[in-house]
Design a protein around this motif. Structure first.
Motif, PDB file in Angstrom:
ATOM      1  N   ASN A 101       0.797  -1.187  -0.045  1.00 52.38           N
ATOM      2  CA  ASN A 101       0.042   0.014  -0.006  1.00 52.38           C
ATOM      3  C   ASN A 101       0.850   1.221  -0.027  1.00 52.38           C
ATOM      4  OD1 ASN A 101      -2.137  -1.782   0.344  1.00 52.38           O
ATOM      5  ND2 ASN A 101      -2.153  -1.697   2.538  1.00 52.38           N
ATOM      6  N   THR A 102       2.045   1.220   0.760  1.00 55.29           N
ATOM      7  CA  THR A 102       2.732   2.483   1.119  1.00 55.29           C
ATOM      8  C   THR A 102       3.500   2.669  -0.320  1.00 55.29           C
ATOM      9  OG1 THR A 102       2.771   1.892   3.399  1.00 55.29           O
ATOM     10  CG2 THR A 102       4.557   3.537   2.265  1.00 55.29           C
ATOM     11  N   PHE A 103       4.317   1.233  -0.799  1.00 51.22           N
ATOM     12  CA  PHE A 103       4.889   1.581  -2.043  1.00 51.22           C
ATOM     13  C   PHE A 103       4.014   2.197  -3.120  1.00 51.22           C
ATOM     14  CE2 PHE A 103       6.371  -0.271  -5.989  1.00 51.22           C
ATOM     15  CZ  PHE A 103       7.680   0.429  -5.985  1.00 51.22           C
ATOM     16  N   THR A 104       2.909   1.606  -3.270  1.00 56.28           N
ATOM     17  CA  THR A 104       1.997   1.864  -4.622  1.00 56.28           C
ATOM     18  C   THR A 104       1.510   3.519  -4.377  1.00 56.28           C
ATOM     19  OG1 THR A 104       0.947  -0.269  -4.623  1.00 56.28           O
ATOM     20  CG2 THR A 104      -0.360   1.657  -5.638  1.00 56.28           C
ATOM     21  N   ALA A 105       1.122   3.959  -3.068  1.00 55.31           N
ATOM     22  CA  ALA A 105       0.765   5.401  -2.762  1.00 55.31           C
ATOM     23  C   ALA A 105       2.111   6.348  -3.048  1.00 55.31           C
ATOM     24  CB  ALA A 105       0.297   5.658  -1.614  1.00 55.31           C
ATOM     25  N   GLY A 106       3.212   5.869  -2.895  1.00 54.78           N
ATOM     26  CA  GLY A 106       4.615   6.464  -2.889  1.00 54.78           C
ATOM     27  C   GLY A 106       4.755   6.731  -4.440  1.00 54.78           C
ATOM     28  N   VAL A 107       4.539   5.850  -5.158  1.00 55.89           N
ATOM     29  CA  VAL A 107       4.674   5.762  -6.664  1.00 55.89           C
ATOM     30  C   VAL A 107       3.529   6.786  -7.293  1.00 55.89           C
ATOM     31  CG1 VAL A 107       4.672   4.474  -8.734  1.00 55.89           C
ATOM     32  CG2 VAL A 107       5.929   3.658  -6.754  1.00 55.89           C
ATOM     33  N   ALA A 108       2.677   6.495  -7.024  1.00 54.51           N
ATOM     34  CA  ALA A 108       1.286   7.659  -7.450  1.00 54.51           C
ATOM     35  C   ALA A 108       1.580   9.030  -6.914  1.00 54.51           C
ATOM     36  CB  ALA A 108       0.313   6.923  -6.780  1.00 54.51           C
ATOM     37  N   ALA A 109       1.939   9.197  -5.826  1.00 54.99           N
ATOM     38  CA  ALA A 109       2.348  10.579  -5.291  1.00 54.99           C
ATOM     39  C   ALA A 109       3.409  11.101  -6.071  1.00 54.99           C
ATOM     40  CB  ALA A 109       2.435  10.730  -3.878  1.00 54.99           C
ATOM     41  N   GLY A 110       4.390  10.338  -6.196  1.00 53.10           N
ATOM     42  CA  GLY A 110       5.945  10.562  -6.998  1.00 53.10           C
ATOM     43  C   GLY A 110       5.700  10.876  -8.382  1.00 53.10           C
ATOM     44  N   ALA A 111       4.816  10.169  -9.032  1.00 51.02           N
ATOM     45  CA  ALA A 111       4.344  10.161 -10.400  1.00 51.02           C
ATOM     46  C   ALA A 111       3.663  11.471 -10.882  1.00 51.02           C
ATOM     47  CB  ALA A 111       3.596   9.228 -10.857  1.00 51.02           C
TER      48      ALA A 111
END
Length: 130
Positions: free
Chosen positions: A88-98
């Motif tokens: 969850n954290t990785f996916t949210a971090g990638v989405a926010a970073g993108a």
């Protein structure tokens, strides 16, 4: 048994809480770095005050924007999957970073590094509380 706020509150409330906290941190950071940058540029008077105010607002909005995307995505994925884990954290971090790095040439790198950093924080935070 104590109930967790993040399990009970709607994702929109969690996002607003994150925006307020991180937006405030961005404003504080901008008010610390703004005068330093103004000194480096040699600004004085009205131009200095205008530059610092612009930088304070810019940092507050950027940090709040990142927090909104991260927390809303993290909450939504966690509720959808029904699990509290690093995915969850990785996916949210990638989405926010993108989203945050969309205007740069290296948005894929920004997204990947943001996901990695958020995941490392999640792992460190969970290893401390166990």
């Amino acid at each position: 048994m104590e109930r967790d706020f993040f399990d009970e509150a709607p994702c929109s409330s969690i996002a607003v809480d994150s925006v307020i906290r991180m937006g405030t941190a961005g404003v504080i950071w901008g008010s610390c770095v703004g005068p330093f940058d103004a000194n480096k540029l040699g600004l004085t008077g009205i131009s200095r005050a205008s530059f610092v105010a612009k930088l304070v607002g810019q940092y507050g909005l950027q940090w709040g924007f990142f927090a909104a995307i991260f927390s809303f995505t993290h909450c939504g994925i966690q509720r959808y999957r029904g699990k509290k884990d690093w995915v969850n954290t990785f996916t949210a971090g990638v989405a926010a970073g993108a989203a945050f790095g969309a205007g740069t040439r290296n948005w894929k790198q920004v997204a990947g590094v943001t996901g990695l950093v958020c995941t490392l924080y999640h792992v460190a935070d969970n290893s401390r509380s166990v």
